[in-house]
Design a protein around this motif. Structure first.
Motif, PDB file in Angstrom:
ATOM      1  N   CYS A  53       5.878  -1.022   1.314  1.00 41.38           N
ATOM      2  CA  CYS A  53       5.133  -2.124   0.689  1.00 41.38           C
ATOM      3  C   CYS A  53       4.065  -1.604  -0.273  1.00 41.38           C
ATOM      4  CB  CYS A  53       4.522  -3.026   1.759  1.00 41.38           C
ATOM      5  SG  CYS A  53       5.745  -4.065   2.603  1.00 41.38           S
ATOM      6  N   GLU A  54       3.425  -0.500   0.083  1.00 41.16           N
ATOM      7  CA  GLU A  54       2.447   0.113  -0.826  1.00 41.16           C
ATOM      8  C   GLU A  54       3.126   0.561  -2.109  1.00 41.16           C
ATOM      9  OE1 GLU A  54       0.827   3.279   1.522  1.00 41.16           O
ATOM     10  OE2 GLU A  54      -0.589   1.965   2.553  1.00 41.16           O
ATOM     11  N   ILE A  55       4.266   1.242  -1.979  1.00 36.23           N
ATOM     12  CA  ILE A  55       5.020   1.721  -3.138  1.00 36.23           C
ATOM     13  C   ILE A  55       5.392   0.553  -4.047  1.00 36.23           C
ATOM     14  CG2 ILE A  55       7.221   2.743  -3.868  1.00 36.23           C
ATOM     15  CD1 ILE A  55       7.035   4.456  -1.238  1.00 36.23           C
ATOM     16  N   ALA A  56       5.762  -0.574  -3.440  1.00 36.60           N
ATOM     17  CA  ALA A  56       6.196  -1.745  -4.193  1.00 36.60           C
ATOM     18  C   ALA A  56       5.028  -2.554  -4.766  1.00 36.60           C
ATOM     19  CB  ALA A  56       7.052  -2.644  -3.306  1.00 36.60           C
ATOM     20  N   GLY A  57       3.809  -2.193  -4.404  1.00 33.37           N
ATOM     21  CA  GLY A  57       2.655  -2.902  -4.934  1.00 33.37           C
ATOM     22  C   GLY A  57       2.381  -4.244  -4.270  1.00 33.37           C
ATOM     23  N   VAL A  58       2.767  -4.370  -3.014  1.00 34.29           N
ATOM     24  CA  VAL A  58       2.485  -5.605  -2.272  1.00 34.29           C
ATOM     25  C   VAL A  58       0.966  -5.779  -2.198  1.00 34.29           C
ATOM     26  CG1 VAL A  58       2.643  -6.652   0.036  1.00 34.29           C
ATOM     27  CG2 VAL A  58       4.652  -5.557  -0.984  1.00 34.29           C
ATOM     28  N   SER A  59       0.505  -7.002  -2.297  1.00 33.37           N
ATOM     29  CA  SER A  59      -0.934  -7.288  -2.332  1.00 33.37           C
ATOM     30  C   SER A  59      -1.649  -6.799  -1.068  1.00 33.37           C
ATOM     31  CB  SER A  59      -1.179  -8.784  -2.495  1.00 33.37           C
ATOM     32  OG  SER A  59      -0.927  -9.457  -1.268  1.00 33.37           O
ATOM     33  N   VAL A  61      -3.749  -8.402   0.700  1.00 40.52           N
ATOM     34  CA  VAL A  61      -3.729  -9.458   1.727  1.00 40.52           C
ATOM     35  C   VAL A  61      -2.464  -9.351   2.567  1.00 40.52           C
ATOM     36  CG1 VAL A  61      -3.563 -11.970   2.066  1.00 40.52           C
ATOM     37  CG2 VAL A  61      -5.202 -11.035   0.429  1.00 40.52           C
ATOM     38  N   HIS A  62      -1.343  -9.140   1.902  1.00 43.94           N
ATOM     39  CA  HIS A  62      -0.073  -9.039   2.620  1.00 43.94           C
ATOM     40  C   HIS A  62       0.042  -7.718   3.371  1.00 43.94           C
ATOM     41  CE1 HIS A  62       0.762 -12.362  -0.165  1.00 43.94           C
ATOM     42  NE2 HIS A  62       1.444 -12.824   0.872  1.00 43.94           N
ATOM     43  N   LEU A  63      -0.488  -6.639   2.799  1.00 46.43           N
ATOM     44  CA  LEU A  63      -0.517  -5.356   3.519  1.00 46.43           C
ATOM     45  C   LEU A  63      -1.371  -5.469   4.778  1.00 46.43           C
ATOM     46  CD1 LEU A  63      -0.831  -2.627   0.744  1.00 46.43           C
ATOM     47  CD2 LEU A  63       1.019  -2.896   2.395  1.00 46.43           C
ATOM     48  N   ALA A  64      -2.503  -6.163   4.667  1.00 50.03           N
ATOM     49  CA  ALA A  64      -3.376  -6.351   5.827  1.00 50.03           C
ATOM     50  C   ALA A  64      -2.659  -7.167   6.905  1.00 50.03           C
ATOM     51  CB  ALA A  64      -4.678  -7.030   5.409  1.00 50.03           C
ATOM     52  N   ALA A  65      -1.915  -8.176   6.505  1.00 48.94           N
ATOM     53  CA  ALA A  65      -1.165  -8.989   7.468  1.00 48.94           C
ATOM     54  C   ALA A  65      -0.096  -8.160   8.161  1.00 48.94           C
ATOM     55  CB  ALA A  65      -0.533 -10.191   6.771  1.00 48.94           C
ATOM     56  N   LEU A  66       0.577  -7.309   7.395  1.00 51.38           N
ATOM     57  CA  LEU A  66       1.575  -6.420   7.993  1.00 51.38           C
ATOM     58  C   LEU A  66       0.916  -5.491   9.009  1.00 51.38           C
ATOM     59  CD1 LEU A  66       4.478  -5.356   8.089  1.00 51.38           C
ATOM     60  CD2 LEU A  66       3.914  -3.883   6.139  1.00 51.38           C
ATOM     61  N   GLY A  67      -0.248  -4.956   8.662  1.00 52.38           N
ATOM     62  CA  GLY A  67      -0.983  -4.105   9.596  1.00 52.38           C
ATOM     63  C   GLY A  67      -1.388  -4.853  10.850  1.00 52.38           C
ATOM     64  N   GLN A  68      -1.886  -6.069  10.684  1.00 53.99           N
ATOM     65  CA  GLN A  68      -2.253  -6.881  11.849  1.00 53.99           C
ATOM     66  C   GLN A  68      -1.035  -7.197  12.699  1.00 53.99           C
ATOM     67  OE1 GLN A  68      -4.487 -10.269  10.082  1.00 53.99           O
ATOM     68  NE2 GLN A  68      -5.902  -9.807  11.765  1.00 53.99           N
ATOM     69  N   ALA A  69       0.096  -7.441  12.065  1.00 57.23           N
ATOM     70  CA  ALA A  69       1.312  -7.782  12.797  1.00 57.23           C
ATOM     71  C   ALA A  69       1.724  -6.671  13.750  1.00 57.23           C
ATOM     72  CB  ALA A  69       2.451  -8.080  11.820  1.00 57.23           C
ATOM     73  N   THR A  70       1.472  -5.439  13.371  1.00 59.64           N
ATOM     74  CA  THR A  70       1.902  -4.318  14.218  1.00 59.64           C
ATOM     75  C   THR A  70       0.774  -3.700  15.035  1.00 59.64           C
ATOM     76  OG1 THR A  70       1.657  -2.755  12.377  1.00 59.64           O
ATOM     77  CG2 THR A  70       3.831  -3.749  12.702  1.00 59.64           C
ATOM     78  N   GLU A  71      -0.457  -3.801  14.537  1.00 54.57           N
ATOM     79  CA  GLU A  71      -1.577  -3.153  15.224  1.00 54.57           C
ATOM     80  C   GLU A  71      -2.394  -4.115  16.070  1.00 54.57           C
ATOM     81  OE1 GLU A  71      -3.808  -1.330  12.080  1.00 54.57           O
ATOM     82  OE2 GLU A  71      -2.044  -0.245  11.370  1.00 54.57           O
ATOM     83  N   VAL A 106      -0.707 -14.685  10.204  1.00 55.54           N
ATOM     84  CA  VAL A 106       0.090 -13.488   9.916  1.00 55.54           C
ATOM     85  C   VAL A 106       1.545 -13.877   9.665  1.00 55.54           C
ATOM     86  CG1 VAL A 106       1.042 -11.395  10.981  1.00 55.54           C
ATOM     87  CG2 VAL A 106      -1.425 -11.821  11.039  1.00 55.54           C
ATOM     88  N   SER A 107       2.063 -14.784  10.466  1.00 60.60           N
ATOM     89  CA  SER A 107       3.442 -15.234  10.285  1.00 60.60           C
ATOM     90  C   SER A 107       3.648 -15.820   8.891  1.00 60.60           C
ATOM     91  CB  SER A 107       3.799 -16.273  11.354  1.00 60.60           C
ATOM     92  OG  SER A 107       5.106 -16.759  11.158  1.00 60.60           O
ATOM     93  N   GLU A 112       5.801 -14.643   3.188  1.00 58.93           N
ATOM     94  CA  GLU A 112       5.630 -14.580   1.733  1.00 58.93           C
ATOM     95  C   GLU A 112       6.038 -13.236   1.136  1.00 58.93           C
ATOM     96  OE1 GLU A 112       1.524 -15.516   1.071  1.00 58.93           O
ATOM     97  OE2 GLU A 112       1.743 -17.570   1.810  1.00 58.93           O
ATOM     98  N   ILE A 113       6.219 -12.226   1.972  1.00 57.14           N
ATOM     99  CA  ILE A 113       6.603 -10.910   1.448  1.00 57.14           C
ATOM    100  C   ILE A 113       8.086 -10.923   1.094  1.00 57.14           C
ATOM    101  CG2 ILE A 113       6.852  -8.444   1.980  1.00 57.14           C
ATOM    102  CD1 ILE A 113       4.410  -8.726   3.843  1.00 57.14           C
TER     103      ILE A 113
END
Length: 174
Positions: A53-59, A61-71, A106-107, A112-113
């Protein structure tokens, strides 16, 4: 046995019952045993998903949601799940949880990703894509695209159902 990211979707009542059992038990036994259908083994996917997601330039906000989803998060106290001798995740960070409202947020953000757009940014060569992602992705048997797509869709579906049911999500490494 490899240490992998685990998630469980549980009701607030289930967490409260586990907490009460831990408090009332002489050795802190919480009797944590969520149904298998409400558990998800994400393997080593979280770091790979985040990197892709970082490589693809995901925002952010969405990176933070992905982190929350797993952490998980800090809003819910699940320290009782980390007490010896009954710790559910003795090999990684302490278990963490997201309360139902955070799960809903988060869902929505995971929904939105555009995972297809994320994967489209990766090189077509499997080895090159794996090397770019790192974290061992170059050794994935079916390649990074297949691995990431499967794990992202599983994560998104897991959170969508947790949100629909009004459940919390607990995360740990085991």
């Amino acid at each position: 046995m490899a240490v992998t990211q685990q998630l469980a979707r549980v009701s607030a009542e289930y967490l409260a019952a586990c907490r009460t059992r831990a408090e009332e038990s002489s050795d802190g036994f919480h009797q944590w045993d969520p149904p298998e259908a409400d558990c998800l083994d994400l393997d080593w996917a979280p770091a790979l998903l985040e990197r892709a997601c970082e490589i693809a330039g995901v925002s952010e906000v969405h990176l933070a949601a992905l982190g929350q989803a797993t952490e998980g998060g800090v809003a819910m106290d699940v320290r009782f799940l980390n007490a010896h001798p009954h710790a559910i995740g003795p090999f990684g960070p302490a278990p963490a949880a997201l309360e139902p409202l955070a799960v809903r947020q988060v869902s929505g953000l995971l929904g939105e990703i555009d995972v297809q757009a994320v994967l489209a940014v990766l090189p077509l060569d499997v080895r090159e894509a794996g090397t770019l992602i790192g974290h061992g992705a170059e050794g994935l048997v079916d390649g990074p695209r297949t691995y990431l797509m499967g794990h992202f869709e599983a994560l998104r579906g897991f959170y969508a159902e947790a949100s629909q049911r009004g459940f919390a999500v607990v995360s740990w490494w085991d």
